[in-house]
Design an enzyme around this catalytic site. Structure first.
Site, PDB file in Angstrom:
ATOM      1  N   ARG A   1      -7.599   7.885 -61.190  1.00  0.00           N
ATOM      2  CA  ARG A   1      -6.534   8.893 -61.141  1.00  0.00           C
ATOM      3  C   ARG A   1      -6.940  10.126 -60.326  1.00  0.00           C
ATOM      4  O   ARG A   1      -6.117  10.735 -59.649  1.00  0.00           O
ATOM      5  CB  ARG A   1      -6.152   9.307 -62.573  1.00  0.00           C
ATOM      6  CG  ARG A   1      -5.618   8.151 -63.424  1.00  0.00           C
ATOM      7  CD  ARG A   1      -5.304   8.620 -64.843  1.00  0.00           C
ATOM      8  NE  ARG A   1      -4.412   9.754 -64.837  1.00  0.00           N
ATOM      9  CZ  ARG A   1      -3.081   9.660 -64.758  1.00  0.00           C
ATOM     10  NH1 ARG A   1      -2.507   8.482 -64.715  1.00  0.00           N
ATOM     11  NH2 ARG A   1      -2.341  10.744 -64.727  1.00  0.00           N
TER      12      ARG A   1
ATOM     13  N   TRP B   1      -3.633  19.294 -71.435  1.00  0.00           N
ATOM     14  CA  TRP B   1      -4.919  19.276 -72.149  1.00  0.00           C
ATOM     15  C   TRP B   1      -5.057  17.995 -72.973  1.00  0.00           C
ATOM     16  O   TRP B   1      -6.159  17.620 -73.371  1.00  0.00           O
ATOM     17  CB  TRP B   1      -5.057  20.487 -73.085  1.00  0.00           C
ATOM     18  CG  TRP B   1      -5.194  21.788 -72.350  1.00  0.00           C
ATOM     19  CD1 TRP B   1      -4.243  22.759 -72.223  1.00  0.00           C
ATOM     20  CD2 TRP B   1      -6.346  22.275 -71.644  1.00  0.00           C
ATOM     21  NE1 TRP B   1      -4.724  23.810 -71.479  1.00  0.00           N
ATOM     22  CE2 TRP B   1      -6.014  23.546 -71.115  1.00  0.00           C
ATOM     23  CE3 TRP B   1      -7.624  21.768 -71.405  1.00  0.00           C
ATOM     24  CZ2 TRP B   1      -6.905  24.307 -70.367  1.00  0.00           C
ATOM     25  CZ3 TRP B   1      -8.515  22.526 -70.652  1.00  0.00           C
ATOM     26  CH2 TRP B   1      -8.154  23.783 -70.144  1.00  0.00           C
TER      27      TRP B   1
ATOM     28  N   HIS C   1      -5.176  12.733 -57.519  1.00  0.00           N
ATOM     29  CA  HIS C   1      -5.075  14.204 -57.584  1.00  0.00           C
ATOM     30  C   HIS C   1      -5.636  14.829 -56.304  1.00  0.00           C
ATOM     31  O   HIS C   1      -5.106  15.804 -55.787  1.00  0.00           O
ATOM     32  CB  HIS C   1      -5.836  14.741 -58.797  1.00  0.00           C
ATOM     33  CG  HIS C   1      -5.262  14.297 -60.115  1.00  0.00           C
ATOM     34  ND1 HIS C   1      -3.911  14.295 -60.374  1.00  0.00           N
ATOM     35  CD2 HIS C   1      -5.854  13.830 -61.243  1.00  0.00           C
ATOM     36  CE1 HIS C   1      -3.694  13.855 -61.602  1.00  0.00           C
ATOM     37  NE2 HIS C   1      -4.852  13.559 -62.146  1.00  0.00           N
TER      38      HIS C   1
ATOM     39  N   ARG D   1      -4.806  15.083 -71.961  1.00  0.00           N
ATOM     40  CA  ARG D   1      -5.339  13.974 -71.154  1.00  0.00           C
ATOM     41  C   ARG D   1      -6.824  13.769 -71.440  1.00  0.00           C
ATOM     42  O   ARG D   1      -7.475  14.636 -72.021  1.00  0.00           O
ATOM     43  CB  ARG D   1      -5.128  14.286 -69.667  1.00  0.00           C
ATOM     44  CG  ARG D   1      -3.666  14.312 -69.326  1.00  0.00           C
ATOM     45  CD  ARG D   1      -3.442  14.364 -67.842  1.00  0.00           C
ATOM     46  NE  ARG D   1      -2.015  14.297 -67.575  1.00  0.00           N
ATOM     47  CZ  ARG D   1      -1.473  13.982 -66.427  1.00  0.00           C
ATOM     48  NH1 ARG D   1      -2.252  13.696 -65.391  1.00  0.00           N
ATOM     49  NH2 ARG D   1      -0.179  13.928 -66.277  1.00  0.00           N
TER      50      ARG D   1
ATOM     51  N   SER E   1       0.007  21.642 -66.931  1.00  0.00           N
ATOM     52  CA  SER E   1       0.829  22.098 -68.057  1.00  0.00           C
ATOM     53  C   SER E   1      -0.057  22.315 -69.290  1.00  0.00           C
ATOM     54  O   SER E   1      -1.156  21.754 -69.378  1.00  0.00           O
ATOM     55  CB  SER E   1       1.918  21.071 -68.382  1.00  0.00           C
ATOM     56  OG  SER E   1       1.346  19.913 -68.959  1.00  0.00           O
TER      57      SER E   1
ATOM     58  N   LEU F   1       5.075  33.881 -47.457  1.00  0.00           N
ATOM     59  CA  LEU F   1       5.401  33.001 -48.586  1.00  0.00           C
ATOM     60  C   LEU F   1       4.611  33.462 -49.808  1.00  0.00           C
ATOM     61  O   LEU F   1       3.435  33.794 -49.699  1.00  0.00           O
ATOM     62  CB  LEU F   1       4.994  31.555 -48.244  1.00  0.00           C
ATOM     63  CG  LEU F   1       5.026  30.540 -49.394  1.00  0.00           C
ATOM     64  CD1 LEU F   1       6.465  30.214 -49.789  1.00  0.00           C
ATOM     65  CD2 LEU F   1       4.311  29.237 -48.995  1.00  0.00           C
TER      66      LEU F   1
ATOM     67  N   ASP G   1       4.505  15.190 -59.427  1.00  0.00           N
ATOM     68  CA  ASP G   1       4.179  14.095 -60.351  1.00  0.00           C
ATOM     69  C   ASP G   1       3.955  12.788 -59.594  1.00  0.00           C
ATOM     70  O   ASP G   1       4.528  12.580 -58.527  1.00  0.00           O
ATOM     71  CB  ASP G   1       5.315  13.939 -61.379  1.00  0.00           C
ATOM     72  CG  ASP G   1       4.866  13.177 -62.614  1.00  0.00           C
ATOM     73  OD1 ASP G   1       3.639  13.064 -62.850  1.00  0.00           O
ATOM     74  OD2 ASP G   1       5.742  12.688 -63.354  1.00  0.00           O
TER      75      ASP G   1
ATOM     76  N   ARG H   1      -0.185   7.248 -60.756  1.00  0.00           N
ATOM     77  CA  ARG H   1       0.407   5.951 -60.396  1.00  0.00           C
ATOM     78  C   ARG H   1       0.143   5.617 -58.928  1.00  0.00           C
ATOM     79  O   ARG H   1      -0.080   4.473 -58.565  1.00  0.00           O
ATOM     80  CB  ARG H   1       1.911   5.947 -60.712  1.00  0.00           C
ATOM     81  CG  ARG H   1       2.188   5.719 -62.193  1.00  0.00           C
ATOM     82  CD  ARG H   1       3.573   6.117 -62.582  1.00  0.00           C
ATOM     83  NE  ARG H   1       3.724   7.574 -62.570  1.00  0.00           N
ATOM     84  CZ  ARG H   1       4.890   8.207 -62.482  1.00  0.00           C
ATOM     85  NH1 ARG H   1       5.998   7.508 -62.376  1.00  0.00           N
ATOM     86  NH2 ARG H   1       4.936   9.519 -62.493  1.00  0.00           N
ATOM     87  N   TRP H   2       0.134   6.633 -58.090  1.00  0.00           N
ATOM     88  CA  TRP H   2      -0.178   6.424 -56.676  1.00  0.00           C
ATOM     89  C   TRP H   2      -1.587   5.842 -56.536  1.00  0.00           C
ATOM     90  O   TRP H   2      -1.820   4.904 -55.775  1.00  0.00           O
ATOM     91  CB  TRP H   2      -0.076   7.760 -55.937  1.00  0.00           C
ATOM     92  CG  TRP H   2      -0.339   7.691 -54.462  1.00  0.00           C
ATOM     93  CD1 TRP H   2       0.569   7.463 -53.475  1.00  0.00           C
ATOM     94  CD2 TRP H   2      -1.609   7.862 -53.808  1.00  0.00           C
ATOM     95  NE1 TRP H   2      -0.049   7.472 -52.249  1.00  0.00           N
ATOM     96  CE2 TRP H   2      -1.384   7.713 -52.424  1.00  0.00           C
ATOM     97  CE3 TRP H   2      -2.905   8.111 -54.259  1.00  0.00           C
ATOM     98  CZ2 TRP H   2      -2.408   7.815 -51.479  1.00  0.00           C
ATOM     99  CZ3 TRP H   2      -3.928   8.211 -53.323  1.00  0.00           C
ATOM    100  CH2 TRP H   2      -3.677   8.072 -51.957  1.00  0.00           C
TER     101      TRP H   2
END
Ligand code: IPE
Ligand code: IPE
Ligand code: MG
Length: 265
Positions: A30, A66, A34, A68, A62, A128, A17, A21-22
């Protein structure tokens, strides 16, 4: 930083998250955040293979996301598409098996096809397991499991009174994956936002103010160090835990513990 490699979490799950804001701090849109966030995914994936953590689950989209703006939603799926197109050599090099959890129904079909192809091509890799939670919701996952169980009852595969926590967990998406030992949330919010609700029953929770694009190796190792300071009691007393020594990966998960039958207490 002192890390005990014998007591690492077996499964780390991360709520990535703070991308928006970053970006806002840098007066960028935005999507810029991402895009930078994808680089952090690579960094943390490599940290896991370096120290020997076998399971990493990342909350990437999540069911609630949707909600957004359409442009941002589209950009997020495009980023995933690009990641899948470019990442295969890196996954193979690091012996990373890619998987996903979530509802396939609303994943754009061409992306789902590519995702399944990459999963297939990495299925044999074993350093992994990188699991992406895509179009994922914890409550939706539990409701789906209940539907599947109800169908099994209806088809006489099992009866309703046989349902235990252990049996129910087999109907979840990643029934073959151990529960997360450590959940990390970046970006400063102290909530779980519908992430792995069932599986995090006994996870250690770690929250940091650091935005996901800034979250690096040092921050990840700090989270691991904090995890190692926690005493995982699983209902026992501290004295009991000390006497018995600490379990290597934090002790039994719900799936290992059965309290059914009169002789077990
Ligand atoms: C997390 O960053 C990325 C996704 C939810 C896909 P955000 O986009 O939620 O960033 P903030 O919380 O708005 O800063
Ligand atoms: C959680 O982040 C979802 C993902 C990281 C994919 P959000 O930023 O969407 O969470 P809320 O809505 O602020 O709780
Ligand atoms: Mg957010």
């Amino acid at each position: 930083m002192n890390l005990d490699l014998e007591r690492l979490p077996r499964h780390v799950a991360i709520i990535m998250d703070g991308n928006g804001r970053w970006a806002r701090q840098r007066v960028r849109n935005r999507v810029f955040g991402h895009r930078k966030g994808v680089e952090t995914v690579r960094t943390i994936m490599t940290c896991c293979t370096d120290v020997g953590i076998p399971f990493l689950t990342l909350y990437a989209f999540s069911e609630e996301n949707w909600n957004r703006p359409g442009k941002e939603v589209k950009a997020l799926w495009q980023l995933l598409e690009r990641y899948l197109a470019s990442e295969l050599p890196e996954l193979i090099k690091n012996r990373v098996r890619l998987r996903h959890i979530g509802d396939d129904k609303n994943i754009p079909p061409h992306i789902l096809t590519r995702l399944l192809a990459v999963e297939n091509e990495t299925a044999h890799l074993d350093a992994l397991t990188l699991c992406l939670a895509l179009n994922y919701g914890g409550r939706q996952e539990i409701a789906r499991a209940a539907r599947l169980f109800a169908a099994d009852v209806k088809n006489d595969v099992c009866s309703a009174d046989q349902l235990t926590a252990e049996r129910f967990s087999r109907y979840l998406y990643s029934s073959d994956t151990p529960d997360p030992d450590l959940v990390i949330r970046t970006g400063g919010e102290i909530r779980v936002s519908n992430f792995l609700l069932w599986q995090i029953a006994y996870a250690e929770l770690y929250f940091t103010e650091v935005f996901w694009p800034d979250f690096g190796k040092v921050h990840f190792l700090e989270a691991l160090a904090e995890f190692q300071k926690r005493e995982r009691r699983f209902g026992r007393t501290g004295e009991q835990v000390k006497k018995g020594g600490r379990p290597a990966h934090g002790g039994p998960s719900a799936a290992d513990v059965s309290l059914t039958g009169s002789g077990s207490r």
